[in-house]
Motif scaffolding. Structure first.
Motif, PDB file in Angstrom:
ATOM      1  N   GLY A  15       9.437  -9.190 -10.350  1.00  0.00           N
ATOM      2  CA  GLY A  15      10.525  -8.979 -11.497  1.00  0.00           C
ATOM      3  C   GLY A  15      10.329  -7.990 -12.619  1.00  0.00           C
ATOM      4  O   GLY A  15       9.813  -6.951 -12.419  1.00  0.00           O
ATOM      5  N   LEU A  16      10.849  -8.192 -13.752  1.00  0.00           N
ATOM      6  CA  LEU A  16      11.094  -7.326 -14.856  1.00  0.00           C
ATOM      7  C   LEU A  16      10.056  -7.397 -15.937  1.00  0.00           C
ATOM      8  O   LEU A  16       9.772  -8.868 -16.469  1.00  0.00           O
ATOM      9  CB  LEU A  16      12.259  -7.272 -15.538  1.00  0.00           C
ATOM     10  N   VAL A  17       9.328  -6.671 -16.241  1.00  0.00           N
ATOM     11  CA  VAL A  17       8.039  -6.677 -17.135  1.00  0.00           C
ATOM     12  C   VAL A  17       7.960  -5.449 -18.149  1.00  0.00           C
ATOM     13  O   VAL A  17       8.386  -4.624 -17.764  1.00  0.00           O
ATOM     14  CB  VAL A  17       6.685  -6.889 -16.474  1.00  0.00           C
ATOM     15  N   GLN A  18       7.716  -5.646 -19.318  1.00  0.00           N
ATOM     16  CA  GLN A  18       7.633  -4.616 -20.475  1.00  0.00           C
ATOM     17  C   GLN A  18       6.197  -3.847 -20.281  1.00  0.00           C
ATOM     18  O   GLN A  18       5.294  -4.077 -19.512  1.00  0.00           O
ATOM     19  CB  GLN A  18       7.648  -5.000 -21.782  1.00  0.00           C
ATOM     20  N   PRO A  19       6.364  -2.342 -20.594  1.00  0.00           N
ATOM     21  CA  PRO A  19       5.297  -1.380 -20.401  1.00  0.00           C
ATOM     22  C   PRO A  19       4.106  -2.555 -21.428  1.00  0.00           C
ATOM     23  O   PRO A  19       4.148  -2.804 -22.302  1.00  0.00           O
ATOM     24  CB  PRO A  19       5.591  -0.299 -21.127  1.00  0.00           C
ATOM     25  N   GLY A  20       2.943  -2.375 -20.696  1.00  0.00           N
ATOM     26  CA  GLY A  20       1.693  -2.821 -21.123  1.00  0.00           C
ATOM     27  C   GLY A  20       1.396  -4.530 -20.917  1.00  0.00           C
ATOM     28  O   GLY A  20       0.528  -5.086 -21.114  1.00  0.00           O
TER      29      GLY A  20
ATOM     30  N   MET B 295      -8.155  -7.813  13.451  1.00  0.00           N
ATOM     31  CA  MET B 295      -9.290  -7.304  13.772  1.00  0.00           C
ATOM     32  C   MET B 295      -9.521  -6.551  14.949  1.00  0.00           C
ATOM     33  O   MET B 295     -10.360  -5.719  15.162  1.00  0.00           O
ATOM     34  CB  MET B 295     -10.308  -8.845  13.996  1.00  0.00           C
ATOM     35  N   THR B 296      -8.627  -6.765  15.842  1.00  0.00           N
ATOM     36  CA  THR B 296      -8.518  -6.154  17.096  1.00  0.00           C
ATOM     37  C   THR B 296      -7.184  -5.535  17.379  1.00  0.00           C
ATOM     38  O   THR B 296      -6.158  -5.982  17.180  1.00  0.00           O
ATOM     39  CB  THR B 296      -8.919  -7.048  18.337  1.00  0.00           C
ATOM     40  N   GLY B 297      -7.201  -4.103  17.717  1.00  0.00           N
ATOM     41  CA  GLY B 297      -6.220  -3.524  18.131  1.00  0.00           C
ATOM     42  C   GLY B 297      -5.517  -2.776  17.106  1.00  0.00           C
ATOM     43  O   GLY B 297      -4.423  -2.163  17.462  1.00  0.00           O
ATOM     44  N   GLY B 298      -5.928  -3.098  15.962  1.00  0.00           N
ATOM     45  CA  GLY B 298      -5.428  -2.242  14.819  1.00  0.00           C
ATOM     46  C   GLY B 298      -3.721  -2.820  14.555  1.00  0.00           C
ATOM     47  O   GLY B 298      -3.077  -2.020  14.150  1.00  0.00           O
ATOM     48  N   ILE B 299      -3.282  -3.873  15.085  1.00  0.00           N
ATOM     49  CA  ILE B 299      -2.142  -4.220  14.883  1.00  0.00           C
ATOM     50  C   ILE B 299      -1.702  -4.716  13.368  1.00  0.00           C
ATOM     51  O   ILE B 299      -2.680  -5.380  12.810  1.00  0.00           O
ATOM     52  CB  ILE B 299      -1.773  -5.569  15.771  1.00  0.00           C
ATOM     53  N   GLU B 300      -0.658  -4.272  12.873  1.00  0.00           N
ATOM     54  CA  GLU B 300       0.031  -4.357  11.512  1.00  0.00           C
ATOM     55  C   GLU B 300       1.015  -5.489  11.430  1.00  0.00           C
ATOM     56  O   GLU B 300       1.753  -5.411  12.362  1.00  0.00           O
ATOM     57  CB  GLU B 300      -0.075  -2.987  10.862  1.00  0.00           C
ATOM     58  N   TYR B 301       1.086  -6.163  10.211  1.00  0.00           N
ATOM     59  CA  TYR B 301       2.005  -6.874  10.042  1.00  0.00           C
ATOM     60  C   TYR B 301       2.417  -6.540   8.599  1.00  0.00           C
ATOM     61  O   TYR B 301       1.612  -6.582   7.807  1.00  0.00           O
ATOM     62  CB  TYR B 301       1.694  -8.304  10.011  1.00  0.00           C
ATOM     63  N   TRP B 302       3.842  -6.693   8.233  1.00  0.00           N
ATOM     64  CA  TRP B 302       4.416  -6.425   6.830  1.00  0.00           C
ATOM     65  C   TRP B 302       5.069  -7.512   6.420  1.00  0.00           C
ATOM     66  O   TRP B 302       5.732  -8.147   7.270  1.00  0.00           O
ATOM     67  CB  TRP B 302       4.866  -5.044   6.803  1.00  0.00           C
ATOM     68  N   GLY B 303       4.828  -7.695   5.008  1.00  0.00           N
ATOM     69  CA  GLY B 303       6.134  -8.476   4.333  1.00  0.00           C
ATOM     70  C   GLY B 303       7.323  -7.737   4.072  1.00  0.00           C
ATOM     71  O   GLY B 303       7.562  -6.500   4.402  1.00  0.00           O
ATOM     72  N   LYS B 304       8.387  -8.381   3.560  1.00  0.00           N
ATOM     73  CA  LYS B 304       9.647  -7.694   3.222  1.00  0.00           C
ATOM     74  C   LYS B 304       9.737  -7.023   1.698  1.00  0.00           C
ATOM     75  O   LYS B 304      10.653  -6.255   1.646  1.00  0.00           O
ATOM     76  CB  LYS B 304      10.890  -8.652   3.462  1.00  0.00           C
ATOM     77  N   GLY B 305       8.583  -7.308   1.104  1.00  0.00           N
ATOM     78  CA  GLY B 305       8.422  -6.506  -0.142  1.00  0.00           C
ATOM     79  C   GLY B 305       9.156  -7.537  -1.465  1.00  0.00           C
ATOM     80  O   GLY B 305       9.934  -8.274  -1.162  1.00  0.00           O
ATOM     81  N   THR B 306       8.741  -6.970  -2.498  1.00  0.00           N
ATOM     82  CA  THR B 306       9.083  -7.635  -3.770  1.00  0.00           C
ATOM     83  C   THR B 306       9.113  -6.773  -4.908  1.00  0.00           C
ATOM     84  O   THR B 306       8.122  -5.659  -4.871  1.00  0.00           O
ATOM     85  CB  THR B 306       8.031  -8.996  -4.249  1.00  0.00           C
ATOM     86  N   LEU B 307      10.207  -6.606  -5.590  1.00  0.00           N
ATOM     87  CA  LEU B 307      10.751  -5.698  -6.505  1.00  0.00           C
ATOM     88  C   LEU B 307       9.898  -5.781  -7.958  1.00  0.00           C
ATOM     89  O   LEU B 307       9.957  -6.974  -8.480  1.00  0.00           O
ATOM     90  CB  LEU B 307      11.916  -5.369  -6.873  1.00  0.00           C
ATOM     91  N   VAL B 308       8.965  -4.865  -8.447  1.00  0.00           N
ATOM     92  CA  VAL B 308       8.417  -4.843  -9.581  1.00  0.00           C
ATOM     93  C   VAL B 308       9.093  -3.665 -10.490  1.00  0.00           C
ATOM     94  O   VAL B 308       9.204  -2.519 -10.236  1.00  0.00           O
ATOM     95  CB  VAL B 308       6.828  -4.573  -9.679  1.00  0.00           C
ATOM     96  N   THR B 309       9.692  -3.870 -11.860  1.00  0.00           N
ATOM     97  CA  THR B 309      10.363  -3.053 -12.484  1.00  0.00           C
ATOM     98  C   THR B 309       9.668  -3.272 -14.080  1.00  0.00           C
ATOM     99  O   THR B 309       9.573  -4.117 -14.767  1.00  0.00           O
ATOM    100  CB  THR B 309      11.969  -3.479 -12.652  1.00  0.00           C
TER     101      THR B 309
END
Length: 117
Positions: A10-15, A100-114
């Motif tokens: 979400g949106l957050v102020q500096p600091g 743990m095995t095979g180096g398989i990776e999974y990713w989420g779709k992301g969330t926006l930080v402003t």
């Protein structure tokens, strides 16, 4: 095999502060590393923080001392606590799981930080 869903952006102020959450489902106990990445517009995706299943953590120099990665006992959810936020922290934040095995990776779709005043 593993599904990841980020939330808390979400949106957050500096600091200010913000806590991101990554909920995992599927073969949760076969995960070796959970990590947070971020990608700002026009820039490459970069590692922010990671945690092994043994609890070892790693942080990018740019966020060290400000961000903290943690998790519940069941390995989900995984959190990224972000304090003293700066405008340069603005990015889409992604959750990643490495198995743990095979180096398989999974990713989420992301969330926006402003971070903006």
């Amino acid at each position: 095999q593993v599904q990841l869903v980020e939330s808390g952006g979400g949106l957050v102020q500096p600091g200010g502060s913000l806590r991101l959450s990554c909920a995992a489902s599927g073969s949760i106990f076969s995960i070796y590393v959970m990590a947070w990445y971020r990608q700002a517009p026009g820039k490459q995706r970069e590692l922010v923080a990671s945690m092994s299943n043994g609890g070892s953590t790693n942080y990018a120099d740019s966020v060290k001392g400000r961000f903290t990665i943690s998790r519940a006992n069941a390995k989900t959810p995984v959190y990224l606590q972000m304090n003293s936020l700066k405008p340069e922290d603005t990015a889409v934040y992604y959750c990643k799981a490495i198995m743990m095995t095979g180096g398989i990776e999974y990713w989420g779709k992301g969330t926006l930080v402003t971070v903006s005043s």
